[in-house]
Design a protein around this motif. Structure first.
Motif, PDB file in Angstrom:
ATOM      1  N   MET A  50     -68.054 -25.511   1.077  1.00  8.07           N
ATOM      2  CA  MET A  50     -68.861 -26.052   2.170  1.00  8.07           C
ATOM      3  C   MET A  50     -68.562 -25.327   3.482  1.00  8.07           C
ATOM      4  O   MET A  50     -69.390 -25.319   4.384  1.00  8.07           O
ATOM      5  CB  MET A  50     -68.600 -27.553   2.335  1.00  8.07           C
ATOM      6  CG  MET A  50     -69.244 -28.367   1.237  1.00  8.07           C
ATOM      7  SD  MET A  50     -68.886 -30.113   1.431  1.00  8.07           S
ATOM      8  CE  MET A  50     -69.545 -30.711  -0.126  1.00  8.07           C
ATOM      9  N   GLY A  51     -67.383 -24.753   3.574  1.00  6.76           N
ATOM     10  CA  GLY A  51     -67.057 -23.951   4.752  1.00  6.76           C
ATOM     11  C   GLY A  51     -67.948 -22.725   4.878  1.00  6.76           C
ATOM     12  O   GLY A  51     -68.033 -22.119   5.939  1.00  6.76           O
TER      13      GLY A  51
ATOM     14  N   ASP B 248     -65.631 -26.899  -4.625  1.00  3.94           N
ATOM     15  CA  ASP B 248     -66.899 -27.308  -4.005  1.00  3.94           C
ATOM     16  C   ASP B 248     -66.711 -27.639  -2.531  1.00  3.94           C
ATOM     17  O   ASP B 248     -67.524 -27.252  -1.688  1.00  3.94           O
ATOM     18  CB  ASP B 248     -67.458 -28.563  -4.700  1.00  3.94           C
ATOM     19  CG  ASP B 248     -68.181 -28.239  -5.987  1.00  3.94           C
ATOM     20  OD1 ASP B 248     -68.685 -27.111  -6.090  1.00  3.94           O
ATOM     21  OD2 ASP B 248     -68.227 -29.104  -6.876  1.00  3.94           O
ATOM     22  N   VAL B 249     -65.643 -28.388  -2.243  1.00 10.24           N
ATOM     23  CA  VAL B 249     -65.395 -28.793  -0.856  1.00 10.24           C
ATOM     24  C   VAL B 249     -65.157 -27.558   0.007  1.00 10.24           C
ATOM     25  O   VAL B 249     -65.730 -27.415   1.087  1.00 10.24           O
ATOM     26  CB  VAL B 249     -64.178 -29.742  -0.757  1.00 10.24           C
ATOM     27  CG1 VAL B 249     -63.864 -30.058   0.697  1.00 10.24           C
ATOM     28  CG2 VAL B 249     -64.443 -31.030  -1.518  1.00 10.24           C
TER      29      VAL B 249
ATOM     30  N   THR C 234     -70.868 -29.444  12.423  1.00  5.92           N
ATOM     31  CA  THR C 234     -70.106 -28.430  13.155  1.00  5.92           C
ATOM     32  C   THR C 234     -70.313 -27.039  12.581  1.00  5.92           C
ATOM     33  O   THR C 234     -70.054 -26.055  13.259  1.00  5.92           O
ATOM     34  CB  THR C 234     -68.589 -28.724  13.173  1.00  5.92           C
ATOM     35  OG1 THR C 234     -68.092 -28.604  11.836  1.00  5.92           O
ATOM     36  CG2 THR C 234     -68.291 -30.101  13.702  1.00  5.92           C
ATOM     37  N   THR C 235     -70.741 -26.933  11.322  1.00  2.00           N
ATOM     38  CA  THR C 235     -70.970 -25.593  10.780  1.00  2.00           C
ATOM     39  C   THR C 235     -72.346 -25.072  11.170  1.00  2.00           C
ATOM     40  O   THR C 235     -72.710 -23.963  10.794  1.00  2.00           O
ATOM     41  CB  THR C 235     -70.894 -25.567   9.242  1.00  2.00           C
ATOM     42  OG1 THR C 235     -71.908 -26.437   8.733  1.00  2.00           O
ATOM     43  CG2 THR C 235     -69.547 -25.992   8.733  1.00  2.00           C
TER      44      THR C 235
ATOM     45  N   ARG D 177     -61.049 -25.494   3.749  1.00  2.00           N
ATOM     46  CA  ARG D 177     -62.476 -25.451   4.058  1.00  2.00           C
ATOM     47  C   ARG D 177     -62.709 -24.804   5.426  1.00  2.00           C
ATOM     48  O   ARG D 177     -63.636 -24.009   5.595  1.00  2.00           O
ATOM     49  CB  ARG D 177     -63.047 -26.879   4.036  1.00  2.00           C
ATOM     50  CG  ARG D 177     -64.534 -26.944   4.261  1.00  2.00           C
ATOM     51  CD  ARG D 177     -65.077 -28.348   4.144  1.00  2.00           C
ATOM     52  NE  ARG D 177     -64.538 -29.234   5.171  1.00  2.00           N
ATOM     53  CZ  ARG D 177     -64.965 -30.476   5.394  1.00  2.00           C
ATOM     54  NH1 ARG D 177     -65.929 -30.974   4.622  1.00  2.00           N
ATOM     55  NH2 ARG D 177     -64.430 -31.220   6.330  1.00  2.00           N
TER      56      ARG D 177
ATOM     57  N   PHE E  79     -71.383 -35.619   1.733  1.00  2.00           N
ATOM     58  CA  PHE E  79     -69.919 -35.696   1.660  1.00  2.00           C
ATOM     59  C   PHE E  79     -69.304 -35.832   3.042  1.00  2.00           C
ATOM     60  O   PHE E  79     -68.449 -36.685   3.273  1.00  2.00           O
ATOM     61  CB  PHE E  79     -69.362 -34.463   0.957  1.00  2.00           C
ATOM     62  CG  PHE E  79     -67.861 -34.408   0.945  1.00  2.00           C
ATOM     63  CD1 PHE E  79     -67.129 -35.395   0.308  1.00  2.00           C
ATOM     64  CD2 PHE E  79     -67.179 -33.376   1.575  1.00  2.00           C
ATOM     65  CE1 PHE E  79     -65.741 -35.361   0.295  1.00  2.00           C
ATOM     66  CE2 PHE E  79     -65.787 -33.335   1.564  1.00  2.00           C
ATOM     67  CZ  PHE E  79     -65.074 -34.326   0.930  1.00  2.00           C
TER      68      PHE E  79
ATOM     69  N   LYS F  85     -75.722 -32.004  -0.455  1.00  2.03           N
ATOM     70  CA  LYS F  85     -74.348 -32.240  -0.897  1.00  2.03           C
ATOM     71  C   LYS F  85     -73.394 -32.276   0.291  1.00  2.03           C
ATOM     72  O   LYS F  85     -72.604 -33.208   0.448  1.00  2.03           O
ATOM     73  CB  LYS F  85     -73.941 -31.129  -1.882  1.00  2.03           C
ATOM     74  CG  LYS F  85     -72.494 -31.188  -2.313  1.00  2.03           C
ATOM     75  CD  LYS F  85     -72.266 -30.450  -3.606  1.00  2.03           C
ATOM     76  CE  LYS F  85     -72.129 -28.965  -3.410  1.00  2.03           C
ATOM     77  NZ  LYS F  85     -71.714 -28.277  -4.652  1.00  2.03           N
ATOM     78  N   SER F  86     -73.492 -31.266   1.135  1.00  4.34           N
ATOM     79  CA  SER F  86     -72.587 -31.159   2.275  1.00  4.34           C
ATOM     80  C   SER F  86     -72.761 -32.343   3.237  1.00  4.34           C
ATOM     81  O   SER F  86     -71.786 -32.939   3.686  1.00  4.34           O
ATOM     82  CB  SER F  86     -72.843 -29.840   2.999  1.00  4.34           C
ATOM     83  OG  SER F  86     -71.957 -29.680   4.065  1.00  4.34           O
TER      84      SER F  86
ATOM     85  N   TYR G  38     -63.714 -26.826  12.385  1.00  3.77           N
ATOM     86  CA  TYR G  38     -63.254 -28.185  12.683  1.00  3.77           C
ATOM     87  C   TYR G  38     -62.658 -28.809  11.419  1.00  3.77           C
ATOM     88  O   TYR G  38     -63.245 -28.720  10.345  1.00  3.77           O
ATOM     89  CB  TYR G  38     -64.446 -28.989  13.190  1.00  3.77           C
ATOM     90  CG  TYR G  38     -64.227 -30.471  13.376  1.00  3.77           C
ATOM     91  CD1 TYR G  38     -63.267 -30.950  14.264  1.00  3.77           C
ATOM     92  CD2 TYR G  38     -64.995 -31.394  12.676  1.00  3.77           C
ATOM     93  CE1 TYR G  38     -63.084 -32.316  14.451  1.00  3.77           C
ATOM     94  CE2 TYR G  38     -64.829 -32.757  12.857  1.00  3.77           C
ATOM     95  CZ  TYR G  38     -63.871 -33.215  13.742  1.00  3.77           C
ATOM     96  OH  TYR G  38     -63.701 -34.559  13.922  1.00  3.77           O
TER      97      TYR G  38
ATOM     98  N   GLN H 159     -64.300 -20.726   6.687  1.00  2.00           N
ATOM     99  CA  GLN H 159     -65.284 -20.427   7.717  1.00  2.00           C
ATOM    100  C   GLN H 159     -64.941 -19.136   8.456  1.00  2.00           C
ATOM    101  O   GLN H 159     -65.750 -18.643   9.232  1.00  2.00           O
ATOM    102  CB  GLN H 159     -65.359 -21.576   8.729  1.00  2.00           C
ATOM    103  CG  GLN H 159     -66.061 -22.796   8.199  1.00  2.00           C
ATOM    104  CD  GLN H 159     -66.070 -23.924   9.231  1.00  2.00           C
ATOM    105  OE1 GLN H 159     -65.200 -24.776   9.240  1.00  2.00           O
ATOM    106  NE2 GLN H 159     -67.057 -23.913  10.103  1.00  2.00           N
TER     107      GLN H 159
ATOM    108  N   PHE I  19     -68.694 -32.763   9.644  1.00  2.07           N
ATOM    109  CA  PHE I  19     -68.291 -31.376   9.427  1.00  2.07           C
ATOM    110  C   PHE I  19     -69.522 -30.492   9.265  1.00  2.07           C
ATOM    111  O   PHE I  19     -69.594 -29.403   9.831  1.00  2.07           O
ATOM    112  CB  PHE I  19     -67.394 -31.262   8.196  1.00  2.07           C
ATOM    113  CG  PHE I  19     -67.064 -29.847   7.842  1.00  2.07           C
ATOM    114  CD1 PHE I  19     -66.052 -29.186   8.497  1.00  2.07           C
ATOM    115  CD2 PHE I  19     -67.804 -29.158   6.894  1.00  2.07           C
ATOM    116  CE1 PHE I  19     -65.759 -27.862   8.202  1.00  2.07           C
ATOM    117  CE2 PHE I  19     -67.525 -27.849   6.590  1.00  2.07           C
ATOM    118  CZ  PHE I  19     -66.501 -27.201   7.252  1.00  2.07           C
TER     119      PHE I  19
ATOM    120  N   PHE J  30     -58.962 -29.724   3.177  1.00  2.00           N
ATOM    121  CA  PHE J  30     -59.728 -29.712   4.422  1.00  2.00           C
ATOM    122  C   PHE J  30     -59.413 -28.475   5.256  1.00  2.00           C
ATOM    123  O   PHE J  30     -60.287 -27.866   5.857  1.00  2.00           O
ATOM    124  CB  PHE J  30     -59.435 -30.985   5.228  1.00  2.00           C
ATOM    125  CG  PHE J  30     -60.493 -32.046   5.046  1.00  2.00           C
ATOM    126  CD1 PHE J  30     -61.437 -31.949   4.034  1.00  2.00           C
ATOM    127  CD2 PHE J  30     -60.561 -33.124   5.903  1.00  2.00           C
ATOM    128  CE1 PHE J  30     -62.422 -32.905   3.876  1.00  2.00           C
ATOM    129  CE2 PHE J  30     -61.552 -34.093   5.758  1.00  2.00           C
ATOM    130  CZ  PHE J  30     -62.480 -33.979   4.746  1.00  2.00           C
TER     131      PHE J  30
END
Lengths: 438, 260
Positions: B101-102, B97-98, A180-181, B153, A173, A169-170, B80, B157, A177, B150
């Motif tokens: 992701m962080g 959800d977005v 970078t994680t 997200r 999308f 999913k990540s 980022y 982190q 990014f 964004f």
């Protein structure tokens, strides 16, 4: 024919059960994996890889003179990967762009495959029978051992999608990014490519190389219409793929000489067409319905505003008007106007007597509101965006119908509760505000 | 200050794109706990600089250090925020959800999301004023709301250093204000924010430090010291014609600086 159809679904024949299981598993795993290719806009990858499998199959056959699905599968796997790396290299290291790279590799590999296939047929090696079925697929030709391998791989693919759903999913999308994680993006992309290749390989006998791309991607494209949730989309796509598989297996049983691939593609495409037309919210019909609703609303509001203006000019809102008068103020097809007036009457906003119309009390309130939005917006345009007063009317026309009370409040705040519009007409106040002033 | 390494040190950084150097020998060190802008004209390599720092582009030469260590060791403290345009906002997921992701980078492959992760994501949404929209489909967001998602997200982190690519581009006034307030709060926690910024009018108001670049570094220092007519002239003016010309010639001759 019908007799055979029922015979198939009675599932008395163990071979039918095997073929059906294999087709459904293939369809659903390809459908699930295909979602990610679809969302990453890599739809062509599936097509190129499928075609790239053919020379692998034929080379393996020429080398080992065996029809063992493991041998042919291994050959397909190798040539798919060669194709994949050639594509990647062309994109990254040369001036060739993505679409051309896919087209070049797809046609070259397929040509080599056809070349070898023709040679095999000429040499007349006894066991070549069935090899040419790899072009368009032949479900009925599958035996139990084929299905066992296919099923194991398909289940493996489904398991992969479930276990790495979050990562897929990540990456799909926002690839950069994700990188970078610290997510191992390249590793998962490799796994995803491998799964595409594997679904192509297990689809060889059922669908064939030519049409495999449709089985990977069409279910995903169809599923996207029904949901805004990725997990649901993958599930729906898997179900669509499975249904297409069952359909293909059934046809293959009824008409054993027919290739299965085209029938499976017919099946998924029918599902896609239905989704495109009838899906709620995103479907074509739903869209047309929404547009019609908006245009009906626009007609009604335009009539209310015109009636308000006529009443305002006369200084009396209770004078009945006929359609002729309305038309002289408002350019509109008579049929549309009459239809809109009928709807307004049903809503209790307008009354009719002897072919003439008057606003009811609630109709007048609504007309005031529409007029207020229109004039506020005109004023805003001329004041803040500095459009000449004689130009603002048309601009205001489009916006007023979507203005909501919260936007109105913002406009009022911005304009400091104005009294007149740029044409010098009074802006009618909201009922509540009127009460405050008195 | 060897005992107190900088949150970001860029040393002799050269980045090439299709054999064409887009950044030449960029060299700077920034202090901790500041709001920093990267300013320069279109095509000056601002986004490239951020991507190179984040390890998204191969370096032709030079190195990047985060608190004195290579990025690989400090990934978890650097967040980022890419440009909004870089993703497809019609993707089938919702706001929460977005933001979640962080959290993915922190979780091992097999581990499911914990309640703590969801709580952090919601807190991040709250900080950008988007908590109410957590279940909204992302295709229904306005430009400003997309930007806030964004940023949320990145907040999820829980990083120490934030690199943002044009967070103010195309956002409404309310969002701009919300982002500035957020920056101040990050700063008060000792965190460092580095932004590619386009609007020269707000540089002095919003940023403590400024990095001016145009293919190479023009200046780096406290905004009041470096954000002056002279440096802006060098950054935006025609004096770089020669460098641009050389870059173009190098590209044509397929020159490639060897990686060290």
């Amino acid at each position: 024919m019908l007799e055979l159809f029922f015979e198939f679904w009675r599932l008395n024949d163990p071979n039918v059960v095997w073929v059906l299981t294999g087709s459904v598993l293939l369809g659903s795993s390809a459908g699930a994996i295909g979602c990610f290719a679809f969302l990453r806009k890599r739809s062509l990858t599936g097509d190129a890889l499928a075609h790239a499998a053919l020379p692998g199959v034929t080379t393996a056959f020429l080398l080992f003179h065996s029809r063992d699905p493991l041998v042919l599968g291994a050959g397909a796997l190798v040539s798919c990967f060669i194709g994949y790396f050639v594509i990647e290299h062309l994109i990254k290291r040369t001036i060739v762009k993505e679409d051309s790279a896919f087209a070049i590799v797809l046609s070259l590999f397929f040509a080599v495959g056809i070349f070898q296939l023709t040679r095999i047929q000429k040499t007349g090696i006894a066991s070549q029978a069935g090899l040419d079925k790899m072009l368009f697929g032949q479900a009925a030709g599958m035996v139990r051992d084929d299905v066992k391998i296919l099923g194991a791989v398909a289940l493996g693919l489904l398991l992969f999608v479930i276990l790495s759903f979050r990562q897929l999913k990540s990456i799909s999308f926002d690839r950069q990014f994700s990188q970078t994680t610290g997510l191992p993006v390249a590793f998962f992309e490799m796994l995803l490519a491998l799964s595409l290749v594997l679904s192509v390989v297990i689809g060889l006998q059922l669908v064939g190389v030519v049409l495999m791309a449709a089985v990977l991607l069409t279910p995903a494209a169809a599923a996207r219409y029904w949901t805004n949730n990725l997990a649901a989309m993958v599930l729906i796509s898997g179900i669509f793929g499975g249904l297409a598989g069952a359909f293909g297996a059934n046809v293959s049983y009824l008409a054993p000489r027919m290739p299965t691939g085209p029938w499976m593609v017919m099946g998924v495409s029918a599902v896609f067409l239905i989704s495109l037309l009838f899906a709620p919210d995103r479907g074509l019909l739903a869209r047309i319905k929404r547009q019609n609703r908006l245009s009906r609303k626009v007609h009604e509001e335009n009539i209310l505003r015109t009636m308000y203006k006529i009443g305002e000019n006369a200084g009396d809102f209770s004078i009945p008007v006929d359609t002729g008068t309305l038309l002289s103020y408002r350019n509109m097809a008579l049929q549309q106007m009459e239809a809109a007036l009928r709807r307004l009457r049903r809503k209790g906003l307008v009354e009719i007597s002897e072919g003439r119309f008057t606003l009811t009390a609630s109709g007048l309130e609504r007309a005031k509101e529409v007029t207020r939005f229109h004039r506020l917006w005109e004023l805003y345009l001329s004041k803040r965006i500095q459009i000449a007063p004689d130009h603002v009317h048309d601009e205001a026309e489009e916006i007023e119908h979507i203005l909501t009370p919260d936007l109105e409040a913002l406009l009022l705040q911005e304009l400091g509760s104005p009294i007149e519009d740029p044409h010098g007409r009074v802006i009618p106040k909201a009922a509540a505000a009127e009460g405050e002033h008195k | 200050m060897p005992n107190n390494p900088s949150p970001l040190e860029v040393h002799d950084l050269t980045v090439s794109y299709h054999h064409r150097p887009v950044l030449w020998g960029v060299d700077f060190t920034i202090p901790e706990g500041k709001i920093i802008s990267i300013v320069g004209p279109n095509g000056a390599g601002k986004s490239t600089l951020l991507k190179a720092v984040m390890g998204l582009l191969p370096l032709s030469s030079g190195y990047v250090k985060i608190y004195g260590e290579p990025l690989q060791k400090k990934r978890s403290i650097v967040a980022y925020v890419p440009q909004r345009e870089e993703v497809d906002w019609d993707f089938p997921i919702n706001v929460l959800d977005v933001v979640l992701m962080g959290r993915y980078g922190r979780l091992p492959f097999y581990r499911r999301l914990r309640e703590e992760d969801t709580a952090l994501a919601k807190d991040a949404l709250n900080q950008v004023g988007m908590l109410e929209l957590q279940n909204r489909q992302i295709s229904q967001l306005s430009g400003g709301q997309q930007q806030r998602v964004f940023i949320a997200r990145a907040l999820a982190q829980q990083a120490t250093v934030y690199l943002m690519d044009e967070p103010f581009a195309g956002v409404d006034a309310a969002t701009e204000k919300a982002i500035v307030t957020l920056f101040e709060s990050l700063k008060s926690q000792g965190k460092t924010v580095i932004c590619v910024h386009h609007d020269l009018n707000t540089v002095i108001e919003y940023f403590d430090w400024t990095i001016l670049i145009n293919l190479r570094l023009v200046a780096c220092g406290p905004t009041e010291e470096v954000f002056n007519a002279d440096n802006l002239n060098t950054t935006y003016g025609g004096r770089l014609g020669l460098l641009a010309e050389i870059t173009e010639r190098l590209r044509q001759s397929e020159w490639k600086r060897r990686a060290e």
